[in-house]
Design an enzyme around this catalytic site. Sequence first.
Site, short mmCIF file in Angstrom:
data_model
loop_
_atom_site.label_atom_id
_atom_site.label_comp_id
_atom_site.label_asym_id
_atom_site.label_seq_id
_atom_site.Cartn_x
_atom_site.Cartn_y
_atom_site.Cartn_z
N GLY A 159 0.83 -1.21 0.00
CA GLY A 159 0.00 0.00 0.00
C GLY A 159 0.86 1.24 0.00
O GLY A 159 2.09 1.19 -0.04
N PHE A 160 0.18 2.38 0.08
CA PHE A 160 0.89 3.66 0.01
C PHE A 160 1.87 3.82 1.19
O PHE A 160 3.09 3.91 0.99
CB PHE A 160 -0.16 4.78 -0.04
CG PHE A 160 0.34 6.11 0.40
CD1 PHE A 160 1.43 6.70 -0.20
CD2 PHE A 160 -0.30 6.78 1.44
CE1 PHE A 160 1.89 7.95 0.22
CE2 PHE A 160 0.14 8.02 1.86
CZ PHE A 160 1.24 8.60 1.26
N ILE A 161 1.38 3.78 2.42
CA ILE A 161 2.29 3.97 3.57
C ILE A 161 3.18 2.74 3.72
O ILE A 161 4.38 2.86 3.98
CB ILE A 161 1.49 4.25 4.87
CG1 ILE A 161 0.63 5.50 4.70
CG2 ILE A 161 2.44 4.41 6.07
CD1 ILE A 161 -0.30 5.80 5.88
N THR A 185 -12.39 -7.08 7.24
CA THR A 185 -10.92 -6.96 7.21
C THR A 185 -10.42 -6.24 8.45
O THR A 185 -9.46 -6.65 9.10
CB THR A 185 -10.48 -6.16 5.96
OG1 THR A 185 -11.00 -6.80 4.82
CG2 THR A 185 -8.97 -6.07 5.86
N TYR A 228 -16.09 2.56 10.01
CA TYR A 228 -14.62 2.50 9.92
C TYR A 228 -14.01 2.93 11.25
O TYR A 228 -13.13 2.26 11.81
CB TYR A 228 -14.15 3.41 8.79
CG TYR A 228 -12.66 3.53 8.64
CD1 TYR A 228 -11.87 2.41 8.41
CD2 TYR A 228 -12.04 4.78 8.71
CE1 TYR A 228 -10.49 2.53 8.26
CE2 TYR A 228 -10.67 4.91 8.54
CZ TYR A 228 -9.90 3.78 8.33
OH TYR A 228 -8.54 3.90 8.17
N ASP A 246 0.05 -8.80 1.43
CA ASP A 246 -0.87 -7.78 0.91
C ASP A 246 -1.82 -8.46 -0.07
O ASP A 246 -1.38 -9.29 -0.88
CB ASP A 246 -0.07 -6.68 0.19
CG ASP A 246 -0.87 -5.40 0.03
OD1 ASP A 246 -1.96 -5.45 -0.58
OD2 ASP A 246 -0.42 -4.35 0.51
#
Length: 331
Positions: free
Chosen positions: A10-12, A99, A153, A31
Site C-alpha cells: 500500500g501507500f504507507i 478486514t 470505519y 498484501d
Amino acid sequence: MRILITGGAGFIGSHLTEACLHRGDEVYIIDDLSTGSMANLASLQSDPAVKDRLFVTVDSILNTEPILELIGTCDVVFHLAAAVGVRYILENPLESIQTNIQGTEKILRLCNKFKKRVLIASTSEVYGKHLHAPLVETDNIIYGPSSKFRWSYAAAKLMDEFTALAYHRTNGLPAIIARLFNTVGPRQTGTYGMVIPRFVSQALANQPISVYGDGKQTRTFTYVNDVVHALMALMDHPDAPGEVFNIGGTEEVSILTLAEKIKTQTHSGSPIEFIPYTRAFGKDFEDMQRRVPGIDKIRSLIGFEPVTGLERILESVIEDQKNNTMVPKTP
Ligand code: UDP
C-alpha cells in the site's frame, strides 16, 4: 531484523518497506492488493542493493496459514493492512468491517502466540466528529448513528485499539497503537477518496477541482516519510507498548485553501467546483469539519516533528504525478 509489514504494497506500507530495507532489515510483506499495488514495490524489487531482502506474499490477512508462518518467522510486525479511504469504505462496507476487525484480531492473536512486538496502524477517524483542536489521545470519542456508514470505519478501528490494549493488559503483548492523521506523499492514489492526490490530478488535467461542501472543513497533512520515521521509532522504543500515539501535522488548512494552493502550485487553469456532500456520497454521509492532532505525547517520547511543510508535500505529489503516467484517474 526480520520485519513483517501487513499491507506493505500500500501507500504507507511501501514507504515503510523502503525505509526498513535501507536500514538493512529483511522485509516480509503480506498484501491482498485490494488497494495496494505491486507497482508500489517495483523499484525495490529491481534494486540490487535491497531486492534479495524483500519477500512478498500476495494473500489476505484473513487466511490463517500464511500469516501464521510469517509471524512465526519475523521479529516484529507492523500491521497496516486495512480497508481505507472514505470512498472505499462506503462502497465496500461489509468487506471493510471484516478486514478491519477480524483481520486485526487474527494478527494480534498470532502475535500473542509467538510473543512478537506489534504496531497497529489506527486512524484519526476514531476521534469522530469533534470540533475542538487539538485532539489528544485521552479525548472522548463522538460518533454519528449507525445509518451513516462512515462511522463503521471509526468503530472498527476503535475495536482494534481495544483488542490490542486488552492483549497488552491481559497477556503482556507488546502492542503499540499509532493514530495516523491525513498522510500524504508520492504513490498515494486518489481513487479511494484521498483529497490531495485527487486535487493534484484534477489540476494537472485542467479539470474542475472537486471541493465537497463549502470547503471550510479543515485538516492537517503529514508527509509519508515523517510518518514512517515515527512508526519505526515507536517500534524501537521500550516505553511505547500499551500506549496510543497521534502521528500528524500541525499546519491546519481548509480544503478550499488547499484547492487554491494546488491550483497555484500546478499553474492550473482548473475552476474550483463546490459539490454538495449528497451528490458526492449520497444522503447518509457526514464529514468531519475539523481534525488537528495534539502531538505532545509522541514528541516527548521519540522527539517526533512533522518537518515537511505543506508546500513541499504538494511539490512531491505534483512531481510524482507528472513523472508517473500510471497514476490512476480519479473517478
Ligand atoms: N474532499 C474534497 N474533495 C475530494 C476529496 C475529499 O473536498 O475530492 C474533502 C473531504 O470531504 C474531507 C477532506 O477533503 O473534508 C479530506 O478528505 P480525505 O478523504 O482525503 O480524508 P478524510 O480526512 O476525510 O479521512
